[in-house]
Design a protein around this motif. Structure first.
Motif: not given
Lengths: 722, 186
Positions: B50-52, B96-99, B34-35
């Protein structure tokens, strides 16, 4: 015990071939509950699992807590005693050879005896810490006074907690860091938080703190920096570093003027109101604003919110305490609670955030130069007699009071102190004015250091003794709330490392004082003697048996006997610990910081923590995740200030004060005052900000003024850095 | 009782406990998935995790030519199956979220699997377990509905939903502004 709303009834995940050992984090005063995962085949710690059943933190952990288990089996662990034969290499990590415990003990005993024969008993000293169990803290005090027979013992709590202790003692007559349990704080209506970067220093308090706002309560934050908690606070009082006393007086002035005081409480339960009322008269919002740099409207609003709140908690931390008037600051903020009567009931009171794991217990049990176990005074003949009866010595044998931590270092430099036994502390990073401290350590004739890694301070030692991490020993710790909790053993010590209590028992034997120590064969033996030694003191732990701690999820002190369940809320009977049962409202004139900005040093330097590191960083800098997140220190500068110096983000610059200089990477942020720069203090050698800080000491607590001094910035030529 | 991951972005204090905790989940091989972003680092300390989001119709799985990304019955979108993943990285581009992250050495994609070894048995994922600021929470649908009533943005659009995000997700996100509309106690 009643479970609060955050309590989760969740089972832990039990992995195959593993057992879970319930314990607490090795770092700050929150002492978050955690389970260590231990492989049942190898009996080694391999990971961590949240402890949902721990009422204070319900499984929550910060990044330090999550990775704390990695220190035990780390490749840098010291596995055997080390001896250095060439004294010219002192101050470096070079020149050590491995030795047996016998050889190390023999050398220590020989050198200690030689020094004492030549220069007297008090030529030796003990410098300890409070990231260790109550039992170890207690035994260290006994070891210094009974086995070494020296008056010179003090500890790193002087750099951390002693101003809070001094302030509480003066205001309440007793020093328990929090007058209420942490499981109360989310139920209050207003949190007034001064000088605490809570989100980074005590992150696992945050779910309760945010909950106050979510319920419609208020958060007021006093800090020169816009920390994560200040960013979301209802009110952020962005004062100049070192001006808290003026702000607190200004708020008390407003509370009185706006009629928010509780006259009945003041009359019945306090002394000193009239003098204080007279003193704070001049602290009008305008005058206070001139001193502190906080807008007058904000001061008025803060008093209004705090005054109107049915319940409120005043909280503070090192920002307030690490000043040369730290004790006054603590008492001045405590005045807010006393004039409004917001103390001595649930959901209201005063609390200080404890920095070190056992910052509370560590200061109560005789590691301070003037204190004996159970918060007894070494200058009080009755107290001395009580402790002597447990120790089996005569009162005449009890050494005199010594001096505080930094003053001990001064005596080393002057050659009054010739030998040092250092444990559980890293003053070569964490003391102020480090160039002087390093000189003092080099001046020592003989130095022993007990640690589990080769710290910056150990580099000055002649003998290094490998001790164990918190997970290889057991004992009790007193957390941020005054709750005595149990640390459990998860694995056997690695290599030949030993617990400090065992080292002290064995060393006492070599020093010819074995008869006072030889009955202590297990940590439990130490615990039993320790409880007995606190019996009847202010900090009475006698009733806090390990069984009771397990059964009750911790025990709050004072806990006087088997039947006593402990004291989660202090002063519920409105009885304070001064002889007349009243609290003291203190009239405290304002003093500026010891060093004010001038033409040559126009900026104010302040220091503090980042969330990824603990104290001197000796432990956390070795953990890969934490190192990656914050590998080096930096200097925070406001963009406008950076522009006047023509400095850019991430450029390396020289920061200097009257005491030293260091080179740091610039971090530009609007979240700091324009007249202030900030550097985190967790780094060693030439990166340490304490090369620059000032050793101006508080007259009562003897705590140095880490939080404010005058500084200047300069661009550096690239070639200088290379 | 089915629970979902719920993110209250404004609570984030940037401590990155969630990243550290992710490395501790079984099967994650000490790599976090995660980020946490600094939103505007030169200005303030606002951060956001930012998580999946575990989309109901995930672009990563849709784009996978090898059907290496499975969706668990709990709704969790799992990490690539070792035996199927061909290392094409379509999923990392499609998300779309770069996970999804890509492990060059093993030639395989890995992403948040919502700690499936924990969540399938009702134990919270590691990130939500440890999150000290309650940014990441593990809640029932009823609790999420209560949050929705409590934190009501003026525009009424408070959680991730069409057309603002990729599609319906199993993870719910509370956009900044949660304190808007809170009635003060006094």
């Amino acid at each position: 015990m009643q479970r609060d709303k955050f309590f989760k009834e969740i089972e832990n995940l039990n992995h195959p071939n593993e057992k879970l050992i319930k314990t607490h984090c090795s770092y700050c005063g929150m002492q978050c509950g955690m389970n260590l995962r231990v492989n049942t085949q190898t009996n080694k710690i391999i990971g961590v699992e949240p402890r949902y059943d721990w009422p204070v933190t319900v499984g929550k952990m910060c990044p330090k807590g999550v990775t704390a288990y990695q220190q035990t089996n780390h490749k840098d662990r010291l596995l055997k005693p080390l001896i250095r034969d060439d004294a010219s290499l002192k101050g470096t990590a070079e020149g050590f050879r491995e030795a047996s415990w016998d050889e190390a003990y023999d050398l220590i005993a020989k050198k200690f005896k030689e020094l004492q024969t030549e220069y007297g008993k008090d030529s030796l000293s003990v410098f300890s810490g409070v990231s260790m169990t109550n039992e170890k803290c207690y035994l260290t005090g006994k070891f210094a006074r009974v086995a070494m027979g020296t008056r010179y013992i003090d500890y790193n709590g002087r750099f951390c907690m002693s101003s809070a202790a001094g302030g509480f003692l003066r205001s309440f007559g007793v020093d328990r860091g929090s007058t209420l349990p942490w499981t109360d704080i989310h139920e209050t209506d207003c949190l007034f938080i001064a000088g605490s970067n809570t989100a980074e220093c005590h992150p696992t308090s945050m779910f309760r703190i945010w909950n106050v706002q979510e319920r419609g309560g208020y958060i007021i934050v006093v800090d020169p920096r816009e920390t994560p908690i200040a960013r979301r606070a209802d009110l952020h009082l962005d004062l100049k570093p070192g001006t808290d006393l003026a702000l607190a007086n200004g708020i008390v002035h407003q509370l009185i003027g706006m009629g928010y005081i509780d006259e009945e409480f003041i009359n019945k339960h306090t002394n000193g109101f009239e003098e204080t009322k007279e003193l704070v008269k001049e602290f009008t919002p305008e005058y206070t604003s001139m001193l502190t740099g906080v807008a007058p409207e904000k001061i008025i609003r803060a008093a209004e919110i705090y005054g109107k709140a049915p319940n409120a908690v005043v909280m503070f931390a090192r920002g307030v305490e690490q000043q040369h008037k730290g004790v006054d600051n603590v008492s001045a903020y405590t005045n807010m609670a006393l004039v409004t009567g917001k103390i001595g009931r649930p959901k209201a009171g005063v609390a200080t955030f404890t920095g070190q794991g056992n910052g509370q217990g560590g200061r109560e049990h005789g590691q301070k130069s003037d204190l004996l176990p159970g918060y007894r005074k070494i200058t009080n003949p009755k107290h001395v007699e009580e402790v002597c009866s447990v120790w089996g010595i005569t009162p005449e044998e009890m050494p005199q009071p010594g001096v505080s931590a930094y003053e001990m270092i001064e005596l080393m430099e002057q050659k009054t102190i010739r030998g040092l036994y250092l444990l559980c502390s890293n003053p070569a990073v964490s003391a102020p004015n480090l160039n002087f401290v390093r000189k003092a350590f080099k001046a020592l004739d003989f130095m022993v250091c007990s640690d589990f890694y080769l710290s910056e301070s150990a580099e000055f030692a002649d003998v290094i003794l490998p001790s164990v991490t918190w997970s290889e020993d057991e004992g009790t710790v007193t957390n941020i709330e005054g709750r005595i909790i149990k640390i459990n053993k998860a694995q056997e010590p690695v290599g030949e490392s030993k617990p400090d209590w065992q080292i002290q028992v064995e060393l006492a034997e070599r020093l010819g004082r074995g008869k006072y120590f030889s009955h202590l064969k297990t940590a439990k033996d130490v615990a039993d003697e320790f409880r007995l030694a606190t019996k009847g003191g202010y900090a009475d732990y006698y009733g806090a048996t390990w069984d009771k701690i397990d059964k009750q999820d911790g025990v709050f002190w004072p806990c006087k006997d088997e039947k006593d369940e402990g004291t989660p809320h202090m002063f519920l009977d409105k009885k304070f610990y001064h002889p007349d049962g009243k609290a003291k409202i203190c009239a405290l004139p304002y003093r500026p910081p010891a060093e004010e900005p001038c033409e040559k040093y126009p900026l104010r330097l302040t220091t503090g923590r980042v969330v990824y590191h603990y104290l001197s960083g000796n432990q956390t800098r070795r953990i890969p995740f934490l190192h990656d997140m914050c590998p080096e220190p930096y200097v925070e500068i406001h963009p406008e200030t950076a522009a006047t110096y023509n400095m850019e983000h991430e450029e390396r610059v020289r920061l200097f004060t009257r005491r030293g200089e260091a080179i740091y990477k610039v971090k530009i942020t609007e979240a700091i005052r324009k007249d202030t720069v900030f550097v985190p203090y967790h780094f060693g050698h030439e990166e340490s900000i304490n090369l620059l800080t000032i050793a101006a000491l508080d007259p009562i607590s003897r705590m140095p003024e880490f939080k404010a001094c005058a500084a200047q910035l300069e661009k550096v030529e690239l070639k200088k850095v290379q | 009782m089915k629970k979902r991951l719920y993110l209250e972005l404004e609570n984030c204090i940037g401590c990155r406990s969630c990243l550290a905790a992710c490395t501790q989940c079984g099967g994650h091989e000490e790599r976090n998935r995660n980020y946490v972003y600094d939103v505007n680092p030169l200005v303030n300390r606002q951060t956001m995790p930012l998580m999946c989001l575990h989309c109901e119709n995930p672009a990563c799985a849709r784009s996978c030519p090898a059907q290496a990304i499975q969706i668990h019955e709990t709704g969790a979108v799992l990490s690539a199956l070792v035996e199927k993943c061909i290392g094409c990285q379509n999923c990392t581009i499609a998300c779309p979220y770069g996970i999804p992250k890509f492990d060059q050495e093993q030639n395989i994609m890995y992403k948040c699997d919502l700690c499936i070894d924990r969540t399938k048995d009702g134990i919270p994922p590691m990130c939500a377990s440890v999150c000290p600021s309650n940014t990441l929470q593990w809640l029932t649908d009823e609790e999420i509905d209560n949050k929705k009533k409590q934190f009501n943005l003026d525009n009424g659009k408070w959680v991730t939903s069409m057309p603002y995000l990729e599609g319906e997700t199993n993870v719910k996100v509370n956009l900044p502004g949660i304190l808007q509309g809170i009635t003060k106690l006094f």
